[in-house]
Design a protein around this motif. Structure first.
Motif, PDB file in Angstrom:
ATOM      1  N   ALA A 152       0.824  -1.216   0.000  1.00  0.00           N
ATOM      2  CA  ALA A 152       0.000   0.000   0.000  1.00  0.00           C
ATOM      3  C   ALA A 152       0.859   1.268   0.000  1.00  0.00           C
ATOM      4  O   ALA A 152       1.994   1.267   0.472  1.00  0.00           O
ATOM      5  N   PRO A 153       0.317   2.384  -0.540  1.00  0.00           N
ATOM      6  CA  PRO A 153       1.070   3.640  -0.536  1.00  0.00           C
ATOM      7  C   PRO A 153       1.268   4.177   0.880  1.00  0.00           C
ATOM      8  O   PRO A 153       0.341   4.135   1.684  1.00  0.00           O
ATOM      9  N   SER A 154       2.474   4.638   1.182  1.00  0.00           N
ATOM     10  CA  SER A 154       2.729   5.168   2.522  1.00  0.00           C
ATOM     11  C   SER A 154       3.044   6.662   2.500  1.00  0.00           C
ATOM     12  O   SER A 154       2.703   7.377   3.416  1.00  0.00           O
ATOM     13  N   VAL A 155       3.710   7.141   1.451  1.00  0.00           N
ATOM     14  CA  VAL A 155       4.033   8.570   1.365  1.00  0.00           C
ATOM     15  C   VAL A 155       3.682   9.063  -0.026  1.00  0.00           C
ATOM     16  O   VAL A 155       4.056   8.466  -1.027  1.00  0.00           O
ATOM     17  N   LEU A 156       2.956  10.173  -0.060  1.00  0.00           N
ATOM     18  CA  LEU A 156       2.605  10.793  -1.346  1.00  0.00           C
ATOM     19  C   LEU A 156       2.826  12.285  -1.202  1.00  0.00           C
ATOM     20  O   LEU A 156       2.131  12.944  -0.453  1.00  0.00           O
ATOM     21  N   GLN A 157       3.836  12.819  -1.869  1.00  0.00           N
ATOM     22  CA  GLN A 157       4.051  14.263  -1.786  1.00  0.00           C
ATOM     23  C   GLN A 157       4.844  14.746  -2.980  1.00  0.00           C
ATOM     24  O   GLN A 157       5.498  13.972  -3.678  1.00  0.00           O
ATOM     25  N   GLY A 158       4.789  16.059  -3.206  1.00  0.00           N
ATOM     26  CA  GLY A 158       5.467  16.631  -4.355  1.00  0.00           C
ATOM     27  C   GLY A 158       6.936  16.896  -4.097  1.00  0.00           C
ATOM     28  O   GLY A 158       7.355  17.103  -2.966  1.00  0.00           O
ATOM     29  N   ALA A 159       7.711  16.873  -5.168  1.00  0.00           N
ATOM     30  CA  ALA A 159       9.123  17.272  -5.144  1.00  0.00           C
ATOM     31  C   ALA A 159       9.968  16.478  -4.162  1.00  0.00           C
ATOM     32  O   ALA A 159      10.978  16.959  -3.674  1.00  0.00           O
ATOM     33  N   LEU A 160       9.543  15.241  -3.853  1.00  0.00           N
ATOM     34  CA  LEU A 160      10.272  14.432  -2.891  1.00  0.00           C
ATOM     35  C   LEU A 160      11.550  13.864  -3.508  1.00  0.00           C
ATOM     36  O   LEU A 160      12.554  13.692  -2.837  1.00  0.00           O
ATOM     37  N   TYR A 161      11.480  13.574  -4.803  1.00  0.00           N
ATOM     38  CA  TYR A 161      12.627  12.940  -5.464  1.00  0.00           C
ATOM     39  C   TYR A 161      13.241  13.882  -6.501  1.00  0.00           C
ATOM     40  O   TYR A 161      13.415  13.547  -7.656  1.00  0.00           O
ATOM     41  N   GLY A 162      13.553  15.103  -6.088  1.00  0.00           N
ATOM     42  CA  GLY A 162      14.226  16.059  -6.957  1.00  0.00           C
ATOM     43  C   GLY A 162      13.257  16.830  -7.838  1.00  0.00           C
ATOM     44  O   GLY A 162      12.158  16.397  -8.121  1.00  0.00           O
ATOM     45  N   LYS A 163      13.697  18.007  -8.254  1.00  0.00           N
ATOM     46  CA  LYS A 163      12.871  18.817  -9.148  1.00  0.00           C
ATOM     47  C   LYS A 163      12.853  18.168 -10.524  1.00  0.00           C
ATOM     48  O   LYS A 163      13.762  17.456 -10.904  1.00  0.00           O
ATOM     49  N   VAL A 164      11.813  18.450 -11.258  1.00  0.00           N
ATOM     50  CA  VAL A 164      11.709  17.827 -12.579  1.00  0.00           C
ATOM     51  C   VAL A 164      11.200  18.849 -13.587  1.00  0.00           C
ATOM     52  O   VAL A 164      10.359  19.684 -13.273  1.00  0.00           O
TER      53      VAL A 164
END
Length: 201
Positions: free
Chosen positions: A49-61
């Motif tokens: 199941a999903p545990s973390v959902l947030q923006g810009a967590l893995y670098g800018k794109v």
């Protein structure tokens, strides 16, 4: 799957979400994605199941960005099976791409019961094997840990059944589980014929 992937994370089950359409990969804007969409992606990737959902967590794109809002019900088997908004919007700032962490693939399950929250307790370490109730020391307190880990409420009953022959099973040290370790960390191989059945609420 060949239509979604998580990139830049620590495993297949975490990273920045990218969706493939017309042979190119696009990032997805946080504003166009919610928890139900995340559940579909994690399932499609074979993760928990999903545990973390947030923006810009893995670098800018930078672009390209996916331009439609996903509208999953949460039960679909693939993200691209979900409905999406008809209109294209280009209001997403580059840093706001979806970063998603799903739990690692499931390694604990209950099988053969009336629902996914009841049945024979099995653990996967290489292969799936049932758990033995070797010393009949499983209490509702120990079972409650399993029910919680499976997102199945509280423990209702603990039972056992005897098979006709001995075979390789897992034996779980109940003190280890109650101490807070995961079931896998507490599992030891054994030869036994008594198998554990659990029912969670």
């Amino acid at each position: 799957p060949d239509s979604v992937r998580l990139v830049g994370g620590t495993s297949l089950c975490s990273g920045r979400l990218e969706v493939k359409s017309n042979q190119r990969w696009s990032s997805v804007c946080v504003a166009d994605f919610d928890q139900q969409d995340a559940e579909v992606v994690c399932r499609e990737l074979g993760c928990g199941a999903p545990s973390v959902l947030q923006g810009a967590l893995y670098g800018k794109v930078e672009a390209p960005m996916w331009t439609k809002e996903f509208q999953c019900g949460g039960h679909e088997s693939a993200l691209l099976d979900c409905r999406s908004s008809g209109s294209a919007r280009n209001t997403c700032s580059p840093g706001k791409a979806v970063g998603l962490t799903c739990s690692e693939p499931d390694d604990v399950r209950l099988v053969g019961g009336a629902s996914r929250c009841a049945g024979t307790l099995e653990i996967k370490q290489g292969d799936w094997r049932p758990v033995s109730d070797l010393f009949s020391d499983w209490t509702l307190k120990t079972a409650a840990v399993v029910c919680r880990e499976l997102d199945c409420g509280s423990a209702v009953s603990v039972g056992q059944r005897k098979e006709s022959s001995y075979r390789p099973l897992w034996w779980i040290r109940s003190d280890c589980v109650q101490f807070g370790s995961s079931l896998r960390e507490c599992a030891e191989s054994c030869l036994a014929s008594t198998i554990l059945d659990l029912t969670c609420s």
